[in-house]
Design a protein around this motif. Structure first.
Motif, short mmCIF file in Angstrom:
data_model
loop_
_atom_site.label_atom_id
_atom_site.label_comp_id
_atom_site.label_asym_id
_atom_site.label_seq_id
_atom_site.Cartn_x
_atom_site.Cartn_y
_atom_site.Cartn_z
N ILE D 167 -25.32 -10.41 -30.38
CA ILE D 167 -24.27 -10.37 -29.36
C ILE D 167 -24.05 -11.75 -28.76
O ILE D 167 -22.92 -12.16 -28.46
CB ILE D 167 -24.61 -9.30 -28.30
N PHE D 169 -24.58 -14.52 -30.35
CA PHE D 169 -23.93 -15.31 -31.40
C PHE D 169 -22.44 -15.01 -31.45
O PHE D 169 -21.60 -15.93 -31.47
CB PHE D 169 -24.59 -15.00 -32.74
N ASP D 170 -22.09 -13.73 -31.47
CA ASP D 170 -20.67 -13.37 -31.49
C ASP D 170 -19.95 -13.96 -30.28
O ASP D 170 -18.81 -14.43 -30.39
CB ASP D 170 -20.51 -11.84 -31.48
N THR D 171 -20.61 -13.94 -29.15
CA THR D 171 -19.95 -14.41 -27.94
C THR D 171 -19.72 -15.92 -27.97
O THR D 171 -18.61 -16.40 -27.71
CB THR D 171 -20.81 -14.04 -26.71
N ALA D 173 -19.85 -18.06 -30.65
CA ALA D 173 -18.98 -18.47 -31.74
C ALA D 173 -17.55 -18.03 -31.49
O ALA D 173 -16.60 -18.81 -31.65
CB ALA D 173 -19.49 -17.88 -33.06
N ALA D 175 -16.00 -17.31 -28.64
CA ALA D 175 -15.33 -17.99 -27.53
C ALA D 175 -14.88 -19.38 -27.94
O ALA D 175 -13.74 -19.79 -27.68
CB ALA D 175 -16.26 -18.06 -26.33
N TRP D 191 -15.19 -27.49 -19.84
CA TRP D 191 -15.12 -26.11 -20.35
C TRP D 191 -16.48 -25.67 -20.86
O TRP D 191 -16.93 -24.56 -20.60
CB TRP D 191 -14.06 -26.03 -21.47
N ARG D 194 -18.75 -24.85 -17.92
CA ARG D 194 -18.41 -23.59 -17.29
C ARG D 194 -18.80 -22.40 -18.18
O ARG D 194 -19.30 -21.38 -17.71
CB ARG D 194 -16.91 -23.54 -16.98
N PHE D 195 -18.54 -22.56 -19.47
CA PHE D 195 -18.88 -21.47 -20.39
C PHE D 195 -20.39 -21.26 -20.44
O PHE D 195 -20.88 -20.13 -20.48
CB PHE D 195 -18.33 -21.79 -21.79
N LEU D 198 -21.44 -19.34 -17.50
CA LEU D 198 -21.12 -17.91 -17.71
C LEU D 198 -22.18 -17.25 -18.58
O LEU D 198 -22.54 -16.09 -18.38
CB LEU D 198 -19.74 -17.81 -18.36
N LEU D 199 -22.65 -18.01 -19.55
CA LEU D 199 -23.58 -17.44 -20.52
C LEU D 199 -25.00 -17.33 -19.95
O LEU D 199 -25.75 -16.43 -20.30
CB LEU D 199 -23.60 -18.33 -21.77
N ALA D 201 -25.93 -16.72 -16.92
CA ALA D 201 -26.14 -15.68 -15.92
C ALA D 201 -26.82 -14.44 -16.49
O ALA D 201 -27.87 -14.02 -15.99
CB ALA D 201 -24.80 -15.32 -15.28
N PRO D 202 -26.25 -13.86 -17.55
CA PRO D 202 -26.92 -12.65 -18.06
C PRO D 202 -28.29 -12.95 -18.64
O PRO D 202 -29.19 -12.11 -18.57
CB PRO D 202 -25.95 -12.16 -19.15
N ALA D 205 -30.50 -13.00 -15.86
CA ALA D 205 -30.69 -11.63 -15.43
C ALA D 205 -31.69 -10.92 -16.33
O ALA D 205 -32.59 -10.21 -15.86
CB ALA D 205 -29.34 -10.90 -15.45
#
Lengths: 211, 211, 211, 211
Positions: D167, D169-171, D173, D175, D191, D194-195, D198-199, D201-202, D205
């Motif tokens: 998941i 990797f899909d995200t 690649a 994006a 960019w 920022r990306f 975003l990545l 954070a989870p 978590a």
DNA sequence: CACTAAACGAGACGGTACGTCAAGTCTTAAG
DNA sequence: CTTAAGACTTGACGTACCGTCTCGTTTAGTG
């Protein structure tokens, strides 16, 4: 809302350019004369005719059919004349046939077509119909002229007459072709004269009633 | 010629396999009969003969020469017999020639070679030397037999005799070839008989002294 | 755009058949689904639509524009719903997007268009305008809904909001596309749930004040 | 005289020129960059590589396979480095991936291949095996490095770890590809930053135990 | 109502690339 | 030095679409 038109043969779409046919056939003949059968490629013909390769294939399915059509017209020039004697008529037509066979494009085309014809019965039929058989009219007319002059007896049996025409035709055409195309020697005046002499003997014999 | 079998000078390395020559020529003939000239490929012949393409090219420079050699041997079977009369002798040899020309491989090969010959003078010469001219011996021998029997007058002029042989040869060969290869009709017994009759008339005339 | 339906200036001659447009676009979509981009030919589309090739070219300048128009309409079905929570809304829209991308004609069309777009800046622009950018409304609306529910903080800066929308859009669209089109695996319920979780984390972080 | 060669597979005949492979692949890449997928013709590649068209087809069955091989090597340059923090590592690898995707030949090749892949399952498989899946090693290694540094928790379940890698990797690649290839905007430093935020954070978590 | 101008179908046309095939040459290893 | 095997260059093949063109035929609105 289809409105059924009763037009018998409606040509739909853009009509073919008639001039293109002539350009292609002319290009075929000249390419044939210069390059021979083996050197004749569809792409080449197309280029010479200023035409796309697809246009060639749209009109002729293959090189064979194209060359048949291109060459057939050459034989239309052969005409039987009435020079007053059978000997003169034969010599004249043989001379013209020999001249035709001496042209490079005719040589390349004829034998190549005959060669392909040994493999493809349909092609052989086309060749006979378009090129070979029409020339038998020369023999027919020559005989008719001679009969009118009293040099040859009138036909009694229709079938026998046709057989005789066939055998004379095979003999004349075959001898000239063999001389020029196979032996590769010219059909000079002397040869034509001697060959005509050879040919006249049995005809004379026929006219005097011998079997 | 392209097949140097007799070795005057001892080769140095591995000697050529003589059987290979026969296998190749046989493969050539059978491929020719089945596929025709156009379908005859060097790769195909090599494969049929169980031989590498290189081997073919080492022995024959091109397809033309190979086919000449493959076909020439077929004509060795033609022999002039002495059956006691000129008519019988002519009919016999024409019949054999017609039978030979009816075989598919002969048809494909002959016309294809003739066709190529119109483009390549050297090939034409090879064809004449290997295939065509040797058959003139049949006419020579037939005349000699007839002369020995008194059916034909003795030759006076050597050159005139050769000319006469040439024209008779062109006529016989040409007529039979045209009948079978071009007209595509068989040279049946009746046709042969009629053609022989046509041919005998001038010979008879010659024998009675007319020019 | 290439299909001017509303007529501001009165056309003089025969008006275009409006049904033809639909038939062509439908034919384009079905041909695309069956044959893919490479197998899609203008002649084929014309035939399927029961229309002359000329008619196609009269309405669309090229295959590219035709396919853009044919495919764009598929994306009109995508709608953002308000299911009461951000997670539910995201899962719903991702599910619909995934379903759309699973259809063969969409797959073939999208990637082919994207591929062509890498070469043709104008086409890329048309694709963005007609297909890609309109979908950003989904992100905008989803955020607005969430903000209305208090799940996300209000926008302070307009530009920052747009940037955030862009990056979220690239991430969602890219991930789903990569999953389905490149990895070739289905976006099942579990995958969508996990991906949504991944996506909610930073949004939650944002809502709690982190940059 | 059997000489036992321990060569496992004796290559017969003339061996292939290994340098030709490289020349062809290089020609493919450069032609692809200049002309794009649509402008890439086999004849063109052959000419550039100084090679006959048949040689191409002897080695690759079609344009697709050729381009897969030509492009695959470009991805070998992607390497995961250990810069001391997960953020730095992610930013570095995203930056490299973005740089790779910005090269014209990569753009033209990737999307065109993906597009063809939607129609041809075998091609899709080849693409995944040769190009896509190998890049997952980057995610694997990045996680391993982070785990070694204590930034991420150790894997407990092997299957869950693989799903997480997929998941992520899909995200990533998806994006980046969507940003560059579809949206057509550069993945600038901002960019990427920022990306990455975003990545992270989870992932953070996850490391603190949330589902 | 006839006229006019565009839409429309059909298909010819010049091109370009395709993928295949055979010709003839070259390179290797084996005999 | 011959042989088998197969790589290699070259060039024509016949096909498929492309996008344009040229016809004759609808089909609406207008003069």
């Amino acid at each position: 809302m289809a409105v059924p038109t009763d037009a018998p043969a409606r040509a739909k779409g853009r009509p073919r350019n008639a001039a293109t046919d002539h350009a292609i056939l002319e290009a075929t003949r000249s390419a044939l004369a210069e390059l021979g059968w083996g050197g004749l490629t569809m792409g080449h013909v197309a280029q010479r005719a200023g035409v796309a390769k697809t246009t060639l294939y749209r009109r002729w399915p293959s090189k064979n059919e194209l060359v048949v059509d291109a060459v057939a017209v050459l034989f239309d020039d052969l005409e039987m004349t009435d020079l007053g004697s059978l000997r003169a008529d034969i010599e004249a037509v043989v001379q013209r046939f020999a001249a035709l066979l001496s042209r490079p494009e005719t040589q390349a085309a004829m034998l190549a077509l005959f060669a392909e014809g040994t493999r493809d019965p349909l092609l052989r039929q086309r060749i006979r119909e378009s090129i070979v058989d029409p020339q038998k009219r020369l023999v027919h007319q020559g005989r008719a002229n001679a009969q009118a002059r009293g040099e040859l007896p009138r036909d009694i049996d229709e079938a026998a007459a046709r057989q005789e025409v066939d055998i004379i035709f095979d003999t004349i055409a075959g001898a000239v072709e063999h001389r020029i195309l196979v032996s590769g020697e010219p059909a000079c005046e002397q040869w034509i004269s001697r060959f005509t002499t050879l040919l006249l003997a049995p005809l004379a014999a026929l006219s005097t009633g011998h079997p």
